[in-house]
Design an enzyme around this catalytic site. Structure first.
Site, short mmCIF file in Angstrom:
data_model
loop_
_atom_site.label_atom_id
_atom_site.label_comp_id
_atom_site.label_asym_id
_atom_site.label_seq_id
_atom_site.Cartn_x
_atom_site.Cartn_y
_atom_site.Cartn_z
N SER A 146 -0.80 51.37 58.49
CA SER A 146 -0.47 52.35 57.46
C SER A 146 -0.11 51.64 56.17
O SER A 146 0.18 50.43 56.16
CB SER A 146 0.74 53.19 57.92
OG SER A 146 1.24 54.01 56.89
N TYR A 159 8.74 55.34 61.46
CA TYR A 159 7.31 55.21 61.18
C TYR A 159 6.99 53.79 60.72
O TYR A 159 6.04 53.16 61.21
CB TYR A 159 6.90 56.24 60.13
CG TYR A 159 5.41 56.35 59.96
CD1 TYR A 159 4.66 57.19 60.78
CD2 TYR A 159 4.75 55.63 58.98
CE1 TYR A 159 3.28 57.29 60.63
CE2 TYR A 159 3.37 55.73 58.83
CZ TYR A 159 2.65 56.56 59.64
OH TYR A 159 1.29 56.66 59.49
#
Length: 299
Positions: A146, A159
């Site tokens: 990401s 995350y």
């Protein structure tokens, strides 16, 4: 290492019921690959598979419904894949989930859910299917990290932890598998338009009003079409790229983190405040349920 050959090989894609995963499946079918698609959403996965079979009648499309948050179910799915497909040309660990809230606003169970799907399942599937990849000359592994595997903003402890872990795991495998002829790519998407914001969970300690404000603001930052992201990933695989950054929303933060590894947080907070343009912008940013990338759909 020669360029990757998609044709007449089998590719496994997780998080394939929508977003980047569905776009990757379509791009792979167009390039001549047979497919095994994984997701926890049975109805949406079936719809994606049916569309692919209609558009690409010469391609085999299998589906596996599995919740990657469940380690036992993941192990069972991996064993089924290994039995049915002893040789795999491509594994794409794309499935991902998001959680909004500062570390002190989420429970350990909520934190663990993110780590389970985003990292543990990646490790588990890769470990189980690596023999099948190594048995296929010129195979390739793709792990989707990401933008938040490059930077770690407030409100994204779970995350970012999971996606930094994916990044480190993938880089180590790239070095380990070089002698086996297996290519390895780590993907860092920027602002991709997927369902991850709608499907994200919110920490138990995050006020609902704060969460909704953050969700609406961050959804406006998701501007890149999943098909565009999928094509960038597949070009990277074809060329055996070790790392693929998608969009300026990934490239600029990557540069910022390199130039100011300990100080980029202040710049990031100012940028988010300007983009969100409202009172309590920094608080809303911290409660954001999703990064400005959205790697895929829950597995």
């Amino acid at each position: 290492m020669r360029r990757f050959d998609f044709a007449a090989g089998t590719a496994v894609v997780t998080g394939a019921a929508g977003g980047i995963g569905a776009a990757l499946a379509d791009g792979l079918a167009r390039r001549g690959a047979d497919l095994v698609l994984l997701d926890r959403d049975a109805d949406r996965l079936a719809a994606v598979a049916a569309a692919l079979r209609a558009a690409h009648p010469g391609r085999r499309v299998d589906t596996v419904v599995v919740d990657l948050a469940d380690a036992a179910a993941t192990a069972q799915a991996a064993e089924e894949l290994r039995r049915r497909h002893p040789r795999l040309r491509l594994l794409v660990n794309n499935a991902g989930v998001a959680l909004g809230g500062r570390f002190d606003q989420v429970t350990l169970d909520e934190f663990g859910w993110v780590v389970d799907v985003n990292f543990r399942a990646v490790v588990q599937l890769t470990h189980a299917l690596l023999p099948a990849l190594k048995a296929e000359p010129g195979a390739h592994l793709v792990n989707v990290s990401s933008l938040f595997g490059l930077i770690a903003p407030a409100g994204q402890a779970a995350y970012s932890a999971s996606k930094f872990a994916v990044r480190g795991f993938t880089e180590a495998l790239r070095h380990e598998l070089a002698g086996d002829g297996v290519g390895v790519t780590c993907v860092h998407p920027g602002g991709i338009r997927t369902r991850i914001a709608a499907d994200a969970r919110v920490g138990s300690g995050v006020p609902v009003q704060e969460y909704e404000a953050a969700r609406r603001r961050f959804e406006r930052l998701l501007s890149i079409d999943p098909a565009t992201a999928a094509e960038a990933i597949l070009r990277g695989v074809r060329r055996r790229r070790g790392r693929v950054l998608i969009g300026w929303s990934a490239r600029l933060p990557d540069l910022l983190a390199r130039l100011a590894p300990a100080g980029y947080g202040r710049v990031l907070a100012l940028a988010v405040g300007r983009r969100t343009a409202g009172p309590q912008a920094s608080e809303a940013a911290a409660a954001a349920p999703v990064p400005a990338d959205g790697p895929g759909e829950p597995g």
